[in-house]
Every structure is written in C-alpha cells, then in structure tokens.
Design a protein around this motif. Structure first.
Motif, PDB file in Angstrom:
ATOM      1  N   THR A 146       0.884  -1.258  -0.070  1.00  0.00           N
ATOM      2  CA  THR A 146       0.056  -0.144  -0.036  1.00  0.00           C
ATOM      3  C   THR A 146       1.164   1.312   0.039  1.00  0.00           C
ATOM      4  N   LYS A 147       0.202   2.386  -0.411  1.00  0.00           N
ATOM      5  CA  LYS A 147       0.841   3.588  -0.142  1.00  0.00           C
ATOM      6  C   LYS A 147       0.054   4.817   0.192  1.00  0.00           C
ATOM      7  N   TYR A 148       0.544   5.722   0.763  1.00  0.00           N
ATOM      8  CA  TYR A 148      -0.195   7.082   1.291  1.00  0.00           C
ATOM      9  C   TYR A 148       0.463   8.297   0.697  1.00  0.00           C
ATOM     10  N   GLN A 149      -0.336   9.089  -0.004  1.00  0.00           N
ATOM     11  CA  GLN A 149       0.383  10.352  -0.345  1.00  0.00           C
ATOM     12  C   GLN A 149      -0.138  11.509   0.116  1.00  0.00           C
ATOM     13  N   ASN A 150       0.784  12.436   0.760  1.00  0.00           N
ATOM     14  CA  ASN A 150       0.311  13.429   1.600  1.00  0.00           C
ATOM     15  C   ASN A 150       0.559  14.858   0.742  1.00  0.00           C
ATOM     16  N   PHE A 151      -0.094  15.950   0.558  1.00  0.00           N
ATOM     17  CA  PHE A 151       0.224  17.209   0.383  1.00  0.00           C
ATOM     18  C   PHE A 151      -0.493  18.322   1.041  1.00  0.00           C
ATOM     19  N   ASN A 152       0.403  18.864   1.838  1.00  0.00           N
ATOM     20  CA  ASN A 152      -0.064  20.044   2.908  1.00  0.00           C
ATOM     21  C   ASN A 152       0.634  21.290   2.721  1.00  0.00           C
ATOM     22  N   ASN A 153      -0.279  22.343   2.683  1.00  0.00           N
ATOM     23  CA  ASN A 153       0.070  23.718   2.549  1.00  0.00           C
ATOM     24  C   ASN A 153      -0.480  24.514   3.756  1.00  0.00           C
ATOM     25  N   ARG A 154       0.570  25.251   4.475  1.00  0.00           N
ATOM     26  CA  ARG A 154      -0.117  25.901   5.781  1.00  0.00           C
ATOM     27  C   ARG A 154       0.685  27.223   5.912  1.00  0.00           C
ATOM     28  N   ASN A 155      -0.174  28.210   5.845  1.00  0.00           N
ATOM     29  CA  ASN A 155       0.290  29.714   5.928  1.00  0.00           C
ATOM     30  C   ASN A 155      -0.311  30.089   7.176  1.00  0.00           C
ATOM     31  N   LEU A 156       0.531  31.201   7.623  1.00  0.00           N
ATOM     32  CA  LEU A 156       0.109  32.045   8.941  1.00  0.00           C
ATOM     33  C   LEU A 156       0.734  33.594   8.663  1.00  0.00           C
ATOM     34  N   LEU A 157      -0.127  34.547   8.766  1.00  0.00           N
ATOM     35  CA  LEU A 157       0.208  35.785   8.723  1.00  0.00           C
ATOM     36  C   LEU A 157      -0.212  36.521   9.946  1.00  0.00           C
ATOM     37  N   GLU A 158       0.836  36.986  10.607  1.00  0.00           N
ATOM     38  CA  GLU A 158       0.470  37.687  12.151  1.00  0.00           C
ATOM     39  C   GLU A 158       0.891  39.357  11.930  1.00  0.00           C
ATOM     40  N   TRP A 159       0.147  40.083  12.853  1.00  0.00           N
ATOM     41  CA  TRP A 159       0.300  41.640  12.881  1.00  0.00           C
ATOM     42  C   TRP A 159       0.215  41.950  14.215  1.00  0.00           C
ATOM     43  N   GLU A 160       1.469  42.353  14.819  1.00  0.00           N
ATOM     44  CA  GLU A 160       1.576  42.732  16.197  1.00  0.00           C
ATOM     45  C   GLU A 160       1.768  44.120  16.216  1.00  0.00           C
ATOM     46  N   SER A 161       0.764  44.741  17.137  1.00  0.00           N
ATOM     47  CA  SER A 161       0.787  46.221  16.981  1.00  0.00           C
ATOM     48  C   SER A 161       0.757  46.649  18.666  1.00  0.00           C
ATOM     49  N   ARG A 162       1.710  47.662  19.181  1.00  0.00           N
ATOM     50  CA  ARG A 162       1.732  48.013  20.482  1.00  0.00           C
ATOM     51  C   ARG A 162       1.377  49.594  20.234  1.00  0.00           C
ATOM     52  N   LEU A 163       0.662  49.843  21.373  1.00  0.00           N
ATOM     53  CA  LEU A 163      -0.058  51.501  21.347  1.00  0.00           C
ATOM     54  C   LEU A 163      -0.027  51.772  22.821  1.00  0.00           C
ATOM     55  N   GLN A 164       0.823  52.508  23.556  1.00  0.00           N
ATOM     56  CA  GLN A 164       0.788  52.898  24.840  1.00  0.00           C
ATOM     57  C   GLN A 164       0.716  51.457  25.676  1.00  0.00           C
ATOM     58  N   LYS A 165      -0.496  51.428  26.540  1.00  0.00           N
ATOM     59  CA  LYS A 165      -0.615  50.355  27.346  1.00  0.00           C
ATOM     60  C   LYS A 165      -1.560  49.046  26.450  1.00  0.00           C
ATOM     61  N   PHE A 166      -1.628  49.072  25.288  1.00  0.00           N
ATOM     62  CA  PHE A 166      -2.380  48.036  24.575  1.00  0.00           C
ATOM     63  C   PHE A 166      -1.334  47.371  23.556  1.00  0.00           C
ATOM     64  N   LYS A 167      -1.422  45.968  23.553  1.00  0.00           N
ATOM     65  CA  LYS A 167      -0.857  45.066  22.548  1.00  0.00           C
ATOM     66  C   LYS A 167      -1.855  44.298  21.980  1.00  0.00           C
ATOM     67  N   SER A 168      -1.719  44.437  20.578  1.00  0.00           N
ATOM     68  CA  SER A 168      -3.024  43.742  19.799  1.00  0.00           C
ATOM     69  C   SER A 168      -2.360  42.813  18.926  1.00  0.00           C
ATOM     70  N   ILE A 169      -2.516  41.571  18.852  1.00  0.00           N
ATOM     71  CA  ILE A 169      -1.921  40.536  17.953  1.00  0.00           C
ATOM     72  C   ILE A 169      -3.123  39.776  17.046  1.00  0.00           C
ATOM     73  N   THR A 170      -3.160  39.874  15.725  1.00  0.00           N
ATOM     74  CA  THR A 170      -4.131  39.647  14.914  1.00  0.00           C
ATOM     75  C   THR A 170      -3.317  38.483  13.985  1.00  0.00           C
ATOM     76  N   ARG A 171      -4.036  37.221  13.709  1.00  0.00           N
ATOM     77  CA  ARG A 171      -3.489  36.235  13.103  1.00  0.00           C
ATOM     78  C   ARG A 171      -4.469  35.580  12.074  1.00  0.00           C
ATOM     79  N   ILE A 172      -3.901  35.555  11.183  1.00  0.00           N
ATOM     80  CA  ILE A 172      -4.976  34.685   9.843  1.00  0.00           C
ATOM     81  C   ILE A 172      -4.170  33.559   9.559  1.00  0.00           C
ATOM     82  N   ALA A 173      -4.840  32.485   9.292  1.00  0.00           N
ATOM     83  CA  ALA A 173      -4.217  31.077   8.970  1.00  0.00           C
ATOM     84  C   ALA A 173      -5.113  30.486   7.918  1.00  0.00           C
TER      85      ALA A 173
END
Length: 136
Positions: free
Chosen positions: A34-61
């Motif tokens: 027998t055999k097993y074939q895989n094809f996987n593609n993974r992508n992650l985009l991250e935006w980190e923003s800091r403003l005074q006392k706030f830290k914001s992280i947005t991630r899209i995968a």
C-alpha cells in the motif's frame, strides 16, 4: 519572515509546504503493498501592534490538507480526504494597571472538508475569552 514597519507594528509570515509518499511495512510477504500520499500547505500571517498600554495581535491562517490512500500500490484506485481551514484569532492585551493585566481573545475556525467516506462537510467554531492576571 518578518517586517518591522516601525517600533509599534510588526508583520510576520510563516509558511510550510509538505509533500510526501509513504509505503507501509508488510507483516507477511503475501500482503498487498500500500501507499499513502500527502500534500499539505500551511500559511500564517501575523500582525503585532503596540500602542501605549495596549498590545494587539491579529493572526490569519490558511491550511490546505490532502491525502490519497492506495490500498493496492499497483492500482490507480484510491480513497481520499481533503480539508481547507481558515483560522482567525485576535488577542488584545491591556497592561495599564500596576498589578493587573487583562486579555480579550476571539478565535474563529472554519473548515471545509470532504473525503471518500464522509462526503462534503463544513464546520465553524467560534470562541471568546476574557482573562485577568494578577501580577505579584
């Protein structure tokens, strides 16, 4: 890979491409190969923003996962499965108080999948959390 636009904004990208073919070992010589074939593609985009006392992280995968299983390596017949997943996550942190830190986290995961034995299927999962940390 990451890009710093200024001291307050950083963009990051992570990606992985995986293509493989595996052959399972046989316990007896009379078994069918027998055999097993895989094809996987993974992508992650991250935006980190800091403003005074706030830290914001947005991630899209985006994940694209595919497989084919050949019950007999000499045949063109196979079973398959594939899934496409989009994940969005937002994390907002506030550190404005001396002994407390607050976080609000929102996450959404949407998956579209199908396969030989499961048909077409969609799933959507949403979660929200409010967190407080006491700093000693």
């Amino acid at each position: 890979m990451h890009t710093r636009f200024n001291n307050r904004n950083i963009f990051k990208y992570y990606g992985e491409l995986f293509d493989s073919e595996r052959h399972f070992s046989l316990i007896r010589p009379s078994e069918t190969r027998t055999k097993y074939q895989n094809f996987n593609n993974r992508n992650l985009l991250e935006w980190e923003s800091r403003l005074q006392k706030f830290k914001s992280i947005t991630r899209i995968a985006f994940l694209d996962e595919n497989y084919r299983y050949y019950e007999n390596i000499d045949s063109n017949r196979y079973s398959f499965g594939e899934a496409k997943t989009i994940i969005g996550k937002y994390d907002l942190e506030y550190s404005g108080l001396e002994k407390f830190q607050f976080n609000a986290i929102l996450t959404n995961t949407y998956t579209m999948g199908e396969g030989s034995s499961i048909g077409e299927n969609n799933r959507n999962i949403f979660s929200a959390a409010l967190l407080m940390k006491h700093l000693a």
